[in-house]
Every structure is written in structure tokens, then in C-alpha cells.
Design an enzyme around this catalytic site. Structure first.
Site, PDB file in Angstrom:
ATOM      1  CG  LEU A 107      -1.814  -1.246   1.382  1.00 34.46           C
ATOM      2  CD1 LEU A 107      -2.797  -1.048   2.533  1.00 34.46           C
ATOM      3  CD2 LEU A 107      -2.551  -1.575   0.091  1.00 34.46           C
TER       4      LEU A 107
ATOM      5  CE1 TYR B 238      -1.102   0.018   5.627  1.00 34.16           C
ATOM      6  CE2 TYR B 238      -0.318  -2.119   6.406  1.00 34.16           C
ATOM      7  CZ  TYR B 238      -1.347  -1.222   6.206  1.00 34.16           C
ATOM      8  OH  TYR B 238      -2.622  -1.554   6.579  1.00 34.16           O
TER       9      TYR B 238
ATOM     10  CG  HIS C 257      49.979  15.847  -2.668  1.00 36.08           C
ATOM     11  ND1 HIS C 257      50.338  15.399  -1.432  1.00 36.08           N
ATOM     12  CD2 HIS C 257      51.044  15.609  -3.472  1.00 36.08           C
ATOM     13  CE1 HIS C 257      51.564  14.922  -1.476  1.00 36.08           C
ATOM     14  NE2 HIS C 257      52.017  15.034  -2.701  1.00 36.08           N
TER      15      HIS C 257
ATOM     16  CE1 TYR D 232      31.322  17.987 -21.966  1.00 31.40           C
ATOM     17  CE2 TYR D 232      31.456  19.949 -20.588  1.00 31.40           C
ATOM     18  CZ  TYR D 232      30.747  19.144 -21.461  1.00 31.40           C
ATOM     19  OH  TYR D 232      29.469  19.494 -21.830  1.00 31.40           O
TER      20      TYR D 232
END
Length: 451
Positions: free
Chosen positions: A10, A102, A348, A372
Site C-alpha cells: 500500500l 506498507y 595531492h 571535457y
């Protein structure tokens, strides 16, 4: 359990207390929608049918379920018995057991579900089996009045007598019923109550009035039936889940220096002798091998770490990060969709995205893979034992050969051959005495302005 099983979940409530556009049962716990926690537990019983009863946010539920369950629609919402009735069409022709769950009660264990079904097949053949629990505070819950596990009646708290309120077994709302009985009983449920709704517990009282036996199974863990209706309850559920997961991790051989500060995802996998320092966060999809150390304030998601890897502090591993044996990813290093082969180091201040870093390669501080171009991602390949000097930019697509050296401060846009030194810098300009003359001139100018 030889009888086929159907699951009804439910999930038609509006979830107004969440104050969210996201469907209540899709709010995540440990990085996974609470509904999917429940469905995963139910799947351990190998159900033949699964039906989710939706109302508000049906499209979101359909997308999340991805066809793994049928969707029934409750519109308008007229109570829990009415909600279960909406699954009748989806269960047309089904003969077997039905377990009613439920969506906002996500942590019911498969073992508890199984116990309910097994009780349904007891020698006394109960018409329904209810899951009871004993909360610390019984004030708000309906009671299950039972004698030796057989239900005498179900009663709401407001309607209970003082003697009935003394009963500590409360109704969780979960129920197991045979399909042959379920919808006939539901058809007889009335709505003669203050809310004008059709309530599922009335099924039990109707069956008892017919002379049928109904039974209760009581869970030993009230938390597994805790409902989630608000952001506060969601946070509490997250906290309980995390507490158990941390305990399980330590029991399985991981060392958590400050357990309360470590946050796991639902699918985090840890090897033996893993050490996790404070304030580490695991998103979904992380697998950690044996003898790995994850230093403080690291964030990992969608990453795999092989044996002997060391990560952090302040490292970020994003989806597609794969660290092979003895790799070191140090402070303020971000890795995404990249493979670091055995013994490679980036200690790092580095970004490695869409990259393949060869075994034994050393990536200097401040190195960036420029992956990118504004439209497409491109890959950088760094050969075995290559040395990338500090503050270098590797402009993808580019390949750095094995044993090659890229001098510090270089911006490399063309392939580097094996064993080659590549230095890409502007020629240094040297002007002896220029700085002294500059300072003298500026001091004189400053003095003139003051006079």
C-alpha cells in the site's frame, strides 16, 4: 511454503507531512528508496505476483519500479481496506497466499514475512494472520487482543477498555490472508466510523464473527514495523539503519575509529581489516577490498577499491573509479570514471577523470586531466611508471607513454612516447636587477604622493 505468494504494498497516501514533491515511499534511506528496501526483503520469498497500490505520484512509482510490480490505483483514498480492494484486478486468477505490506514501513524482515505465511498454514488454518509488535509507548496504536496467539478481537485505542489498553501487543497493519478469503472479506467491510473509511483490521473481526480463527505473530523488534511519515521519522530511520550497519561492519572485521560519523549505503561491501577514519561517507555502489585504509573526510560512490588501497584524507571517488592493488589516492584528489592500476599514486590536489593510469605511475600535485571540451568527454591514458610533474594539464584525448616524464607545469596536448621527456612551458625570461629598479621606482612614486 508450497502455495504461491502475492505481495500487495500500500503506497497511495499523499505523504503531506513530508512536504515534498517526491513520493513519500521514494525518499531514500542509505541511498535507496524506502520502497525498494521493502521490495528487496519481499523478493526473498520469491512472490509470484507483486502489486503496488498507488494514488498520488503514480508516475514516480512506475518509474522507480521499472515494471517489477503491477500498479493498482486507489482514487479516491477511502482507507486501507479500500486500498487492498484495488489490487483485485491485478490478482485476477491468482490462487495462493497474499501478504499485505506498507510502503512506508520499509524494514520488515524477510524472516518476519515468512513467519506470517507459515502461521497462515498452521493446523488451525487461520483466516488471517496479523503482525503484532510491542512498542515502548502503546498510546497511539490499536490493540490485538489474543489468547495463546489466537486473536479474540482487534480494537482501536480510542475504543479500547482499560483492560484492553493494558494489552501491549499492538497492530502493525501487516496481514497475511489467503486469496480465496481476502476479497470476500473485504467486500463486507463497512465505513461506519468517524472518518467514513474502510479499515483493513475489520477483516479480522468479520472473520472471527464468522467463527474463523485469526492469529497474531509478534515481532521481537518493534523498529522493523516503524512507519515513516515525516522528515524527522525519516532521519530516525536512517539513524537506526546506519547504527546496525556500523555494528555489522565491525563484527565482520572492519575498524571504524568513530563509528557514529561513518555513513554507509545500502549496498556497501567491505573486506577484512578495513580501517575507516572519522567522517567518511559511502554513496551507493562501493566495494572495498581487504586491508584498505580510508582516511577522514573522504566521499566515495560507485567505486571499487582493491586490496591494500589507501584513500584520503579529503579524497573523492566518483562513479567509475577503480583502484587496483596498493593504489594511493591522497588528500584533495578526485577520481571519476578512471582506473588506477597496481601501485599508481596520486597523492595531492589532482583531478583524474576519464583516465587510465598505468601500474606504478606517479601523478604530481595539481595535475588535471582535461577531459571535457564542452560537448564530449575524452580519455587520457598514462603508461606504466610514468611520472607526471606537478601542476601539469593533460589535454585529452592524449596518451603518455610508459616510463615517460612530463615536466612540472606542462600543458600536454600531443601524445608522449615511451621513455620521453615532455616539457611544455614558455621560455623563462631573466632580467638581472629589474626587480631592484622596480622597487626603487615604486618607493619614489609613493613618497612623491605623500609630499
Amino acid at each position: 511454503m508450497d502455495s504461491p505468494l502475492a505481495i500487495i504494498v500500500l503506497a497511495a497516501g499523499k505523504g503531506t507531512r513530508m512536504k515534498s514533491d517526491l513520493h513519500k515511499v521514494l525518499h531514500p534511506i542509505a541511498g535507496r528508496p524506502m520502497l525498494m528496501h521493502l521490495m528487496a526483503s519481499a523478493a526473498e520469498l520469491s512472490p509470484a505476483r507483486q502489486v503496488v497500490v498507488a494514488g498520488h505520484g503514480r508516475e514516480q512509482l512506475e518509474k522507480a519500479l521499472g515494471g517489477s510490480a503491477d500498479i493498482a490505483v486507489q482514487d479516491p483514498q477511502l482507507g486501507t481496506a479500500h486500498a487492498v480492494q484495488q489490487a483485485q484486478g491485478a490478482l485476477s486468477g491468482f490462487e495462493g497466499d497474499v501478504l499485505i505490506l506498507y510502503g512506508d514501513v520499509p524494514f520488515v524482515r524477510a524472516s518476519t514475512m515468512r513467519a506470517m505465511i507459515e502461521r497462515l498454514h498452521g493446523a488451525d488454518e487461520p483466516a488471517a494472520v496479523v503482525l503484532g509488535f510491542a512498542p515502548a509507548d502503546t498510546l497511539q496504536y490499536g490493540r490485538v487482543i489474543a489468547d495463546d496467539g489466537r486473536i479474540v478481537k482487534m480494537v482501536e485505542h480510542k475504543d479500547a477498555s482499560e483492560a484492553e489498553r493494558a494489552c501491549r501487543v499492538c497492530n502493525s497493519g501487516l496481514m497475511a490472508v489467503r486469496s480465496a478469503d481476502l476479497f470476500g472479506l473485504l467486500a463486507r467491510v463497512g465505513n461506519d466510523n468517524a472518518q467514513g473509511e474502510y479499515y483493513l483490521p475489520d477483516v479480522v473481526n468479520i472473520a472471527i464473527a464468522d467463527g474463523r480463527t485469526c492469529a497474531v505473530v509478534v515481532t521481537d523488534d518493534a523498529d522493523e514495523v516503524a512507519g515513516i511519515n515525516s522528515r524527522g521519522e525519516l532521519a530516525e530511520a536512517e539513524g537506526r539503519w546506519q547504527q546496525r550497519r556500523r555494528a555489522a561492519a565491525m563484527a565482520d572485521g572492519a575498524s571504524l575509529i568513530a563509528p557514529e560519523t561513518v555513513w554507509f549505503a545500502w549496498d556497501t561491501v567491505l573486506g577484512r581489516d578495513v580501517t575507516i577514519e572519522p567522517n567518511v561517507f559511502f554513496g551507493p555502489g562501493v566495494t572495498v577490498g581487504d586491508n584498505v585504509t580510508i582516511h577522514a573526510f573522504s566521499h566515495l560512490e560507485g567505486a571499487s577499491l582493491a586490496q591494500g588501497v589507501e584513500v584520503g584524507p579529503y579524497a573523492r571517488l566518483r562513479p567509475g573509479a577503480r583502484l587496483e592493488e596498493k593504489v594511493k589516492v591522497g588528500n584533495f584528489v578526485e577520481v571519476k570514471n578512471a582506473v588506477l592500476h597496481k601501485g599508481a599514486k596520486a597523492n595531492h590536489l589532482t583531478y583524474l577523470g576519464d583516465a587510465d593510469v598505468g601500474a606504478g605511475a606517479n601523478i604530481g600535485a595539481g595535475t588535471i586531466t582535461c577531459n571535457y571540451d564542452g560537448y564530449f568527454k575524452h580519455r587520457t591514458v598514462i603508461g606504466e611508471r610514468a611520472f607526471i610533474g606537478s601542476n601539469s594539464a593533460l589535454i585529452a584525448p592524449v596518451r603518455i607513454g610508459a616510463d615517460a616524464i612530463v615536466a612540472a607545469g606542462s600543458a600536454v596536448s600531443r601524445d608522449v612516447a615511451d621513455g620521453e621527456l615532455r616539457m611544455v612551458r614558455a621560455e623563462q625570461l631573466v632580467k638581472p636587477g629589474w626587480a631592484d629598479r622596480f622597487h626603487d621606482a615604486m618607493k619614489k612614486k609613493k613618497a612623491e604622493k605623500k609630499s
